[in-house]
Design an enzyme around this catalytic site. Sequence first.
Site, mmCIF file in Angstrom:
data_model
loop_
_atom_site.group_PDB
_atom_site.id
_atom_site.type_symbol
_atom_site.label_atom_id
_atom_site.label_comp_id
_atom_site.label_asym_id
_atom_site.label_seq_id
_atom_site.Cartn_x
_atom_site.Cartn_y
_atom_site.Cartn_z
ATOM 1 N N GLU A 10 -31.458 24.089 -51.665
ATOM 2 C CA GLU A 10 -32.235 23.970 -52.630
ATOM 3 C C GLU A 10 -31.608 23.033 -53.707
ATOM 4 O OE1 GLU A 10 -33.689 23.596 -56.001
ATOM 5 O OE2 GLU A 10 -33.625 25.907 -56.155
ATOM 6 N N CYS B 59 -34.708 22.612 -61.587
ATOM 7 C CA CYS B 59 -34.763 21.769 -60.616
ATOM 8 C C CYS B 59 -36.045 21.067 -60.818
ATOM 9 C CB CYS B 59 -34.421 22.213 -59.406
ATOM 10 S SG CYS B 59 -32.591 22.883 -59.498
ATOM 11 N N GLU C 94 -31.344 12.903 -62.657
ATOM 12 C CA GLU C 94 -31.975 14.067 -63.278
ATOM 13 C C GLU C 94 -31.171 14.410 -64.578
ATOM 14 O OE1 GLU C 94 -30.894 17.516 -60.647
ATOM 15 O OE2 GLU C 94 -32.601 18.513 -61.198
ATOM 16 N N LYS D 194 -21.639 33.739 -54.160
ATOM 17 C CA LYS D 194 -20.775 33.355 -54.997
ATOM 18 C C LYS D 194 -21.360 32.691 -56.342
ATOM 19 C CE LYS D 194 -19.491 29.597 -55.949
ATOM 20 N NZ LYS D 194 -19.632 29.303 -57.129
HETATM 21 C C1 SIN Z 1 -34.538 26.318 -59.780
HETATM 22 O O1 SIN Z 1 -34.415 25.396 -60.916
HETATM 23 O O2 SIN Z 1 -33.954 25.823 -58.735
HETATM 24 C C2 SIN Z 1 -35.715 27.294 -59.939
HETATM 25 C C3 SIN Z 1 -36.674 27.057 -60.631
HETATM 26 C C4 SIN Z 1 -38.135 27.952 -60.339
HETATM 27 O O3 SIN Z 1 -37.719 28.942 -59.641
HETATM 28 O O4 SIN Z 1 -39.036 27.791 -60.854
#
Ligand code: SIN
Length: 480
Positions: free
Chosen positions: A252, A286, A381, A176
Amino acid sequence: MKTIEGAPTQAAIGDGWVDSGRTFDVRSPFSGKVLASVVDCGEKEARLAADAAVAAFGGWKRTTAYERSAVLRKWFELIMARQDQLARLMALEMGKPVAEARGEVRYAAAFVELYAEEAKRVSGETFPSQFANKRLFAIKQPVGPVYAVTPWNFPAAMVTRKAAPALAAGCTMIVKPAEQSPLTAIALAALWREAGGPPAALQVLPCADPVPVSRILIDDDRIRKVTFTGSTEVGIKLYGQVSHTVKRLSLELGGHAPFLVFEDADLDLAVREVVAAKYRNAGQTCVCANRIYVHHRIADQFVERLGAAAAALVVGDPLDEQVQIGPLVDRDVFGKVEAHVTDAVAKGARLVTGGKALGGTLYAPTVLAGVGSGMRLMSEETFGPVAPVRTFRDEAEAIGEANATQFGLAAYLWTNDLSRAVRVSESLDYGIIGVNDGVPSAPQAPFGGVKHSGLGREGGHWGIDEYLDVKYLSVRIQSS
Ligand code: SIN
């Protein structure tokens, strides 16, 4: 079949391209224009996909690792051959600058290439028994059909980082994709089919509202694993929901990466790499550096150089090859970035550069100096192109500040002192550490966090283990 940039706009369900009778619009975050009306899936389509994933699993799990590897290899080659088209699609649907998006396609393809190889390296163990008439074995088998929820910030790489190891292990997967960027995921499913992969082994359900689709797939006992990349808030809910059917889970989640610059660091390198770590994907990553801590003796120089480097970044149309910073994905993300900067400045931070909207959801690369721990961006964040800089006096203070968060995804440190590099790395409560390296992500490496940043690892041999169960065989034999 309707297509945009060669990508279908229907759902990939079972062996077909499916219309649900409903659509939702995908818009360019740069122009605001509708790019495509994409099929909107709901409960009915989720049930169809679950049945197809279960049926396809029966056959796919029985293929040999060599057969699966060959299909993955072909998929890799097709992704590489279509990299320009996929990069354009990403630039259009989520605003990643096209040159950077091409890099993401290569990164995405590298997961497929890696797992085409890892498929052949899944191995079990034999271990001794205390009885002369027994032989003991541990074998690995695919966990079953998997439900994957992927984010908008890496529309290609987060699909392949999950799908390639799952398919290599012999699992089937229903993806999804995020509602902001479903087209890249659908295009990848089309290439999977072109590569000769069983269509129902990789299905894609675009939807405007993820809740009905997720409810059906999470409640379905036959779906044996959920893998999610996204916010910590949603990840925590999923953690509870999958418990009812005792599914395997990989999460994650969010990060709040500290970037520590010690007084012995190579400043030019540190500035160059913090630009990569911070402004990659306009800060919507992230693992982006969120809090920059610089030793007080070098802080003025560092801030001046970082300000100049940030101000030099080219902002604009993501389809322009020269552009380095595209638009933020939507008004919500843009609003949070603006709010964080306003809050920091109101609480005494000094604006070194940026701090302004540039039209639409474009936001100027920003550097803030003199930030304090009570400012929102030091605990939440930001997910935008904002670099807050704070000073520290010694190693203990830097480590203490870096670890003072619930997040634990990535952290970075800059030093030329080897002992300090090892000492500090070991003291940081994070899953990924970049030592003099602003972009540590690599397909063959374990990607993932600790604390509220998640569970499990993606990438390398760790990534395929997430899709394998260990089965223990105790075999009684006749003595000769
Ligand atoms: C992410 O922001 O989850 C992935 C970043 C990355 O694989 O470097």
